[in-house]
Motif scaffolding. Sequence first.
Motif, PDB file in Angstrom:
ATOM      1  N   GLY A  77     -25.708  -4.005 -14.348  1.00 30.72           N
ATOM      2  CA  GLY A  77     -25.645  -4.734 -13.078  1.00 30.72           C
ATOM      3  C   GLY A  77     -24.257  -5.183 -12.638  1.00 30.72           C
ATOM      4  N   LEU A  78     -23.201  -4.521 -13.128  1.00 28.25           N
ATOM      5  CA  LEU A  78     -21.842  -4.926 -12.741  1.00 28.25           C
ATOM      6  C   LEU A  78     -21.626  -4.803 -11.230  1.00 28.25           C
ATOM      7  CD1 LEU A  78     -18.957  -5.811 -13.473  1.00 28.25           C
ATOM      8  CD2 LEU A  78     -18.398  -3.394 -13.875  1.00 28.25           C
ATOM      9  N   ALA A  79     -22.070  -3.690 -10.640  1.00 24.55           N
ATOM     10  CA  ALA A  79     -21.843  -3.493  -9.201  1.00 24.55           C
ATOM     11  C   ALA A  79     -22.592  -4.551  -8.390  1.00 24.55           C
ATOM     12  CB  ALA A  79     -22.280  -2.085  -8.783  1.00 24.55           C
ATOM     13  N   ASP A  80     -23.793  -4.921  -8.825  1.00 19.74           N
ATOM     14  CA  ASP A  80     -24.571  -5.942  -8.118  1.00 19.74           C
ATOM     15  C   ASP A  80     -23.848  -7.288  -8.181  1.00 19.74           C
ATOM     16  OD1 ASP A  80     -27.494  -4.422  -8.014  1.00 19.74           O
ATOM     17  OD2 ASP A  80     -26.364  -3.979  -9.820  1.00 19.74           O
ATOM     18  N   LEU A  84     -22.224  -9.517  -5.059  1.00 22.66           N
ATOM     19  CA  LEU A  84     -22.518 -10.922  -4.718  1.00 22.66           C
ATOM     20  C   LEU A  84     -21.235 -11.728  -4.579  1.00 22.66           C
ATOM     21  CD1 LEU A  84     -25.608 -11.617  -7.017  1.00 22.66           C
ATOM     22  CD2 LEU A  84     -25.569 -11.370  -4.516  1.00 22.66           C
ATOM     23  N   ALA A  85     -20.208 -11.322  -5.346  1.00 23.18           N
ATOM     24  CA  ALA A  85     -18.924 -12.032  -5.279  1.00 23.18           C
ATOM     25  C   ALA A  85     -18.026 -11.470  -4.181  1.00 23.18           C
ATOM     26  CB  ALA A  85     -18.224 -11.938  -6.649  1.00 23.18           C
ATOM     27  N   GLY A  86     -18.532 -10.479  -3.440  1.00 24.49           N
ATOM     28  CA  GLY A  86     -17.755  -9.915  -2.332  1.00 24.49           C
ATOM     29  C   GLY A  86     -16.634  -8.996  -2.774  1.00 24.49           C
ATOM     30  N   ILE A  87     -16.772  -8.398  -3.958  1.00 28.56           N
ATOM     31  CA  ILE A  87     -15.718  -7.517  -4.478  1.00 28.56           C
ATOM     32  C   ILE A  87     -16.243  -6.077  -4.497  1.00 28.56           C
ATOM     33  CG2 ILE A  87     -14.260  -6.998  -6.490  1.00 28.56           C
ATOM     34  CD1 ILE A  87     -14.639 -10.061  -7.199  1.00 28.56           C
ATOM     35  N   ALA A  88     -15.448  -5.151  -3.964  1.00 28.53           N
ATOM     36  CA  ALA A  88     -15.875  -3.749  -3.889  1.00 28.53           C
ATOM     37  C   ALA A  88     -15.925  -3.140  -5.288  1.00 28.53           C
ATOM     38  CB  ALA A  88     -14.915  -2.953  -3.015  1.00 28.53           C
ATOM     39  N   CYS A  89     -16.933  -2.302  -5.511  1.00 31.57           N
ATOM     40  CA  CYS A  89     -17.092  -1.632  -6.802  1.00 31.57           C
ATOM     41  C   CYS A  89     -17.451  -0.179  -6.529  1.00 31.57           C
ATOM     42  CB  CYS A  89     -18.206  -2.306  -7.603  1.00 31.57           C
ATOM     43  SG  CYS A  89     -18.609  -1.467  -9.138  1.00 31.57           S
ATOM     44  N   CYS A  90     -16.663   0.752  -7.054  1.00 31.42           N
ATOM     45  CA  CYS A  90     -16.977   2.167  -6.853  1.00 31.42           C
ATOM     46  C   CYS A  90     -17.901   2.650  -7.966  1.00 31.42           C
ATOM     47  CB  CYS A  90     -15.718   3.020  -6.776  1.00 31.42           C
ATOM     48  SG  CYS A  90     -16.165   4.665  -6.190  1.00 31.42           S
ATOM     49  N   GLY A  91     -19.126   2.159  -7.904  1.00 33.59           N
ATOM     50  CA  GLY A  91     -20.152   2.538  -8.874  1.00 33.59           C
ATOM     51  C   GLY A  91     -21.465   2.018  -8.345  1.00 33.59           C
ATOM     52  N   PRO A  92     -22.582   2.606  -8.784  1.00 34.94           N
ATOM     53  CA  PRO A  92     -23.876   2.247  -8.222  1.00 34.94           C
ATOM     54  C   PRO A  92     -24.417   0.911  -8.722  1.00 34.94           C
ATOM     55  CG  PRO A  92     -24.143   3.862  -9.949  1.00 34.94           C
ATOM     56  CD  PRO A  92     -22.660   3.696  -9.761  1.00 34.94           C
ATOM     57  N   SER A  93     -25.344   0.363  -7.948  1.00 37.08           N
ATOM     58  CA  SER A  93     -26.130  -0.810  -8.364  1.00 37.08           C
ATOM     59  C   SER A  93     -26.964  -0.424  -9.576  1.00 37.08           C
ATOM     60  CB  SER A  93     -27.068  -1.213  -7.225  1.00 37.08           C
ATOM     61  OG  SER A  93     -28.004  -0.155  -7.009  1.00 37.08           O
ATOM     62  N   ALA A  94     -27.485  -1.447 -10.269  1.00 44.26           N
ATOM     63  CA  ALA A  94     -28.351  -1.173 -11.425  1.00 44.26           C
ATOM     64  C   ALA A  94     -29.546  -0.325 -11.002  1.00 44.26           C
ATOM     65  CB  ALA A  94     -28.805  -2.477 -12.058  1.00 44.26           C
ATOM     66  N   ALA A  95     -30.083  -0.600  -9.816  1.00 42.43           N
ATOM     67  CA  ALA A  95     -31.266   0.153  -9.361  1.00 42.43           C
ATOM     68  C   ALA A  95     -30.918   1.629  -9.182  1.00 42.43           C
ATOM     69  CB  ALA A  95     -31.791  -0.445  -8.062  1.00 42.43           C
ATOM     70  N   ARG A 287     -21.771   8.405 -13.111  1.00 41.34           N
ATOM     71  CA  ARG A 287     -20.354   8.164 -13.428  1.00 41.34           C
ATOM     72  C   ARG A 287     -19.661   9.484 -13.641  1.00 41.34           C
ATOM     73  NH1 ARG A 287     -20.711  10.189 -18.363  1.00 41.34           N
ATOM     74  NH2 ARG A 287     -22.767  10.137 -19.251  1.00 41.34           N
ATOM     75  N   LEU A 288     -18.358   9.445 -13.857  1.00 40.93           N
ATOM     76  CA  LEU A 288     -17.631  10.656 -14.265  1.00 40.93           C
ATOM     77  C   LEU A 288     -17.959  10.990 -15.712  1.00 40.93           C
ATOM     78  CD1 LEU A 288     -14.055  10.139 -12.791  1.00 40.93           C
ATOM     79  CD2 LEU A 288     -15.524  12.118 -12.406  1.00 40.93           C
TER      80      LEU A 288
END
Length: 429
Positions: A77-80, A84-95, A287-288
């Motif tokens: 759940g890192l991307a989720d 929530l903290a408003g930080i972009a993440c180049c990876g999918p949500s846990a779902a 992921r890669l």
Amino acid sequence: MRVLVVGAGGREHALCWALAASPLLTTLWCAPGNPGTAQVARNVPIGVQDVAALVTFARENAVDLVVPGPEAPLVAGLADALGLAGIACCGPSAAAARLEGSKSFAKSVCDAAGIPTARWERFSDATAARDFVRRRGAPIVVKADGLAAGKGVVVAASVAEAEAAIADFMQAHTLGEAGETVVIEECLFGEEASLFALCDGTHAIPFGAAQDHKRAGEGDTGPNTGGMGAYSPPPALTPALQQAGMDRIIRPALAELARQGTPFRGILYAGLILTADGPKLIEFNARLGDPEAQCLLPRLHSDLLPALLAACDGELRDFDLRWKPDATLAVVMAARGYPGTYARHTPIGDLRAAEAVPGALVFHAGTEMRDGQLVSSGGRVLTVCGSGPDLAAAHDAAYRAVAAIHWPDGFWRRDIGWRALAGDRNPKP
Ligand code: AMP
Ligand code: GLY
């Protein structure tokens, strides 16, 4: 841009190396990183699974973009949490990362989207699984439903072998929770290759293709590993087949996830098998690949950073990535005994001679500095990538650099790319 890469392997060193070349970059961190990432980024001692600490670090340091390397933080759940903290993440949500985290979820997406893949059935009862295997006969493939670090797949040549896998996974719990349910599927035949796409939730653009060698031994024998080498582009996955993979596998999966309300952002990795009926999906990863990334990123001509940002912003539709015409071939140097037991903290000689070989790059994975000496600290220790105008030249550059590394406690396969090189050198009529 202030960027945080998450991971500690050769893939993350290659990501840091590519991002460090971007004129848009101001500061690059890697958590936890390794001595290789330390050459181009600032290492931060936070583990890849420590989602709370990663988010806190990103917030306190005004990080603009987080780039996770491995799947574990995505599934956790890192991307989720970053979202929530408003930080972009180049990876999918846990779902959306369940495409990798759950085989049965990936299969249900294939069915819903009409993606070609092996016929399958899911079982949470060992007796029913055994009955099914007896009815179907061998060869047949038994897969633990959950994440099993490459140990969850048995391609069974006999019914007895399939039954043993069912007993191991479901009754002896050798893989813990991951094996409590299994997917049993039809055995497919053909050459395997991997297709990568950068996705923004709606649009996907090609991110290269590669073939890897998963077995520890030469001639693709011996135990499965995380990957002992790779090369790109793979001659077997022709541009036409890559296009078919984008149209019939990547884009339908993306559309189905968006329809379910869990759009996929990041790199989608499709493991394909090139059957007589065309490419079929073996598995998705969120992921890669490693060592595929160490082959793909040196071939990228465009700046990586704006591409990853466009993926986060849903702006890939008109985005174009340019690739170098070069071929690359990467050789993994591993600790003797890997993937079984191996010694740690064995000294590795100076890498400068290897790094000086024209067309060669040395990426660190399981390395550590101890009292000023580079030592091994894991199973897969270095990835040496060679580039050249064709695969034969890439092969020569990689192996010349490998030969310049003095590490008596290491081993590597001497035959990376053998199938493709045999094809190059003795083209069939
Ligand atoms: P996976 O972890 O799903 O990538 O599977 C590991 C390996 O098992 C793949 O790289 C294939 O070599 C093999 N495999 C998986 N599924 C099948 C299948 N349905 N038919 C034949 N081989 C398979
Ligand atoms: N090299 C295979 C993987 O990264 O999953």
